[in-house]
Write an enzyme that holds these catalytic residues in place. Sequence first.
Site, mmCIF file in Angstrom:
data_model
loop_
_atom_site.group_PDB
_atom_site.id
_atom_site.type_symbol
_atom_site.label_atom_id
_atom_site.label_comp_id
_atom_site.label_asym_id
_atom_site.label_seq_id
_atom_site.Cartn_x
_atom_site.Cartn_y
_atom_site.Cartn_z
ATOM 1 N N GLU A 140 -8.633 -6.889 4.286
ATOM 2 C CA GLU A 140 -7.873 -7.974 3.650
ATOM 3 C C GLU A 140 -7.168 -8.856 4.683
ATOM 4 O O GLU A 140 -7.151 -10.077 4.531
ATOM 5 C CB GLU A 140 -6.881 -7.376 2.625
ATOM 6 N N TYR A 172 0.799 -1.238 0.000
ATOM 7 C CA TYR A 172 0.000 0.000 0.000
ATOM 8 C C TYR A 172 0.829 1.283 0.000
ATOM 9 O O TYR A 172 0.528 2.213 -0.764
ATOM 10 C CB TYR A 172 -1.035 -0.026 1.137
HETATM 11 C C1 HEM Z 1 -7.658 -4.437 -8.649
HETATM 12 C C2 HEM Z 1 -8.580 -0.452 -6.057
HETATM 13 C C3 HEM Z 1 -4.331 -0.916 -3.784
HETATM 14 C C4 HEM Z 1 -3.188 -4.505 -6.812
HETATM 15 C C5 HEM Z 1 -8.259 -3.313 -8.137
HETATM 16 C C6 HEM Z 1 -9.545 -2.831 -8.563
HETATM 17 C C7 HEM Z 1 -9.806 -1.724 -7.859
HETATM 18 C C8 HEM Z 1 -8.680 -1.483 -6.967
HETATM 19 C C9 HEM Z 1 -11.041 -0.874 -7.951
HETATM 20 C C10 HEM Z 1 -10.441 -3.487 -9.634
HETATM 21 C C11 HEM Z 1 -11.281 -4.517 -8.925
HETATM 22 C C12 HEM Z 1 -12.021 -5.470 -9.834
HETATM 23 O O1 HEM Z 1 -11.550 -5.735 -10.933
HETATM 24 O O2 HEM Z 1 -13.053 -5.983 -9.417
HETATM 25 C C13 HEM Z 1 -7.510 -0.240 -5.208
HETATM 26 C C14 HEM Z 1 -7.429 0.822 -4.233
HETATM 27 C C15 HEM Z 1 -6.239 0.711 -3.584
HETATM 28 C C16 HEM Z 1 -5.569 -0.450 -4.169
HETATM 29 C C17 HEM Z 1 -8.516 1.861 -3.997
HETATM 30 C C18 HEM Z 1 -5.644 1.560 -2.500
HETATM 31 C C19 HEM Z 1 -6.320 2.140 -1.549
HETATM 32 C C20 HEM Z 1 -3.656 -1.925 -4.409
HETATM 33 C C21 HEM Z 1 -2.328 -2.374 -4.038
HETATM 34 C C22 HEM Z 1 -1.988 -3.368 -4.899
HETATM 35 C C23 HEM Z 1 -3.126 -3.570 -5.803
HETATM 36 C C24 HEM Z 1 -1.496 -1.803 -2.897
HETATM 37 C C25 HEM Z 1 -0.724 -4.193 -4.979
HETATM 38 C C26 HEM Z 1 0.418 -3.678 -5.230
HETATM 39 C C27 HEM Z 1 -4.297 -4.770 -7.583
HETATM 40 C C28 HEM Z 1 -4.335 -5.783 -8.621
HETATM 41 C C29 HEM Z 1 -5.630 -5.776 -9.140
HETATM 42 C C30 HEM Z 1 -6.344 -4.753 -8.419
HETATM 43 C C31 HEM Z 1 -3.156 -6.666 -9.023
HETATM 44 C C32 HEM Z 1 -6.205 -6.700 -10.237
HETATM 45 C C33 HEM Z 1 -6.305 -6.061 -11.543
HETATM 46 C C34 HEM Z 1 -5.128 -6.260 -12.473
HETATM 47 O O3 HEM Z 1 -4.328 -7.149 -12.280
HETATM 48 O O4 HEM Z 1 -5.032 -5.511 -13.440
HETATM 49 N N1 HEM Z 1 -7.749 -2.496 -7.172
HETATM 50 N N2 HEM Z 1 -6.376 -0.995 -5.132
HETATM 51 N N3 HEM Z 1 -4.101 -2.682 -5.459
HETATM 52 N N4 HEM Z 1 -5.514 -4.166 -7.504
HETATM 53 FE FE1 HEM Z 1 -5.952 -2.643 -6.247
#
Ligand code: HEM
Length: 393
Positions: free
Chosen positions: A137, A95
Amino acid sequence: MLSEQTRTIVKSTAPVLAEHGKTITTVFYSNMFEAHPELLNIFNQANQKQGRQQTALANTVYAAAVHIDNLEAILPAVEQIAHKHVSLGVKAEHYPIVGEYLLKAIKEVLGDAATDEIINAWAEAYGVIADVFINMENGMYKEAETQENGWSFFKDFTIARKVKESENITSFYLKPADGKNVPSYEAGQYITVRLAIPGEEFLFNRQYSLSQASRPDEFRISVKREADNDPNGMVSVYLHENMNEGDTIEVSAPAGEFVLDTKRETPVAFVSGGVGITPMMSMFETVATQTPERPVSFLHAARNETLHAFDKDVQKYVATMDNAKYKTLYSDEPQGYITREILEDMVDASGEVYVCGPVPFMEKMISELRALGMSDEQIHYEFFGPAVALQSV
Ligand code: HEM
């Protein structure tokens, strides 16, 4: 607790950030991956290329910021995303990295307009929002670890059987490599498969719905082989061509909240397009085995007979139930589409409906189901890919 001043700054600048959303997030991701290439082991590189994930993450941060006074309001959205994060193995330590590069990108794109006061306010707000995700989480990881036969992050599985279901869909039956059983899961949940593809620098992760009702000793996923030149196809082509019985792959524990409510007795309909049939198979089989008296209908759209998976399995279950209807339409044929009339005939508007398929299909089905008087509480759907794509529906 954020100060009144911080909250005012964040709320008043959120629309400005949203307006520059695409540019900020493009800068954010490219700088972040340059500094932390190891994160490409987690992110879906095809989504990155298409710019889909970019918008999803940052838009959610802005949307959360608007609700900074009352973050309870965003918990349902956080839950859905947290399922995905947990399935991919996102950790608390990631994060601050995301926060650092998001703030740097805001600064870079807005230039002088992003004063220190504004940047500091956003840094604080991001910290609060990130904590909401991290707490949820952590709770999910703990739950996964304490569940019988459960685990967190990834575990080795062996491909026990590979079965062709149609011209382009193949099922993989997966068993834990340590010989243990699998945890029970809810119909509609998915797992992440993690693969090292020879010649590729980073690992690949893909989510696949579990395509059969919960069984003690195995999972089944059913994978559509995408076209060779589709950047999203890397994993599916590799699975189809190179992964065989006896091979090992890494799998994360079942996650997701697009699940069948098994407590209800009201009529239920499953409407799917193409490979969207996979979570429906798990749900349908669950109804057939647990509540076979429940009125149920299964409506499916495929391009043609050769691309139609699971026809015999659905027919087999229909024959064992008192109150089941089944219909498939082939879009290569004249009048081969699911119309409002067909939905009216197949879907009992007083019950529940679950929809899964490609985005245009889902948009059409959802709007027709609403036109038939079904409420948003009755219509459940899931799209494969960043959920943001459907926010306009
Ligand atoms: C997917 C929000 C932090 C890694 C997503 C999605 C959202 C989101 C809206 C799409 C969900 C879906 O497809 O149903 C956020 C928010 C964060 C955050 C608001 C911070 C407050 C992080 C962090 C990581 C991360 C810290 C890891 C380094 C991913 C990955 C996906 C994802 C790998 C799957 C989509 C892909 O692989 O393209 N996140 N996220 N996210 N997020 Fe986050």
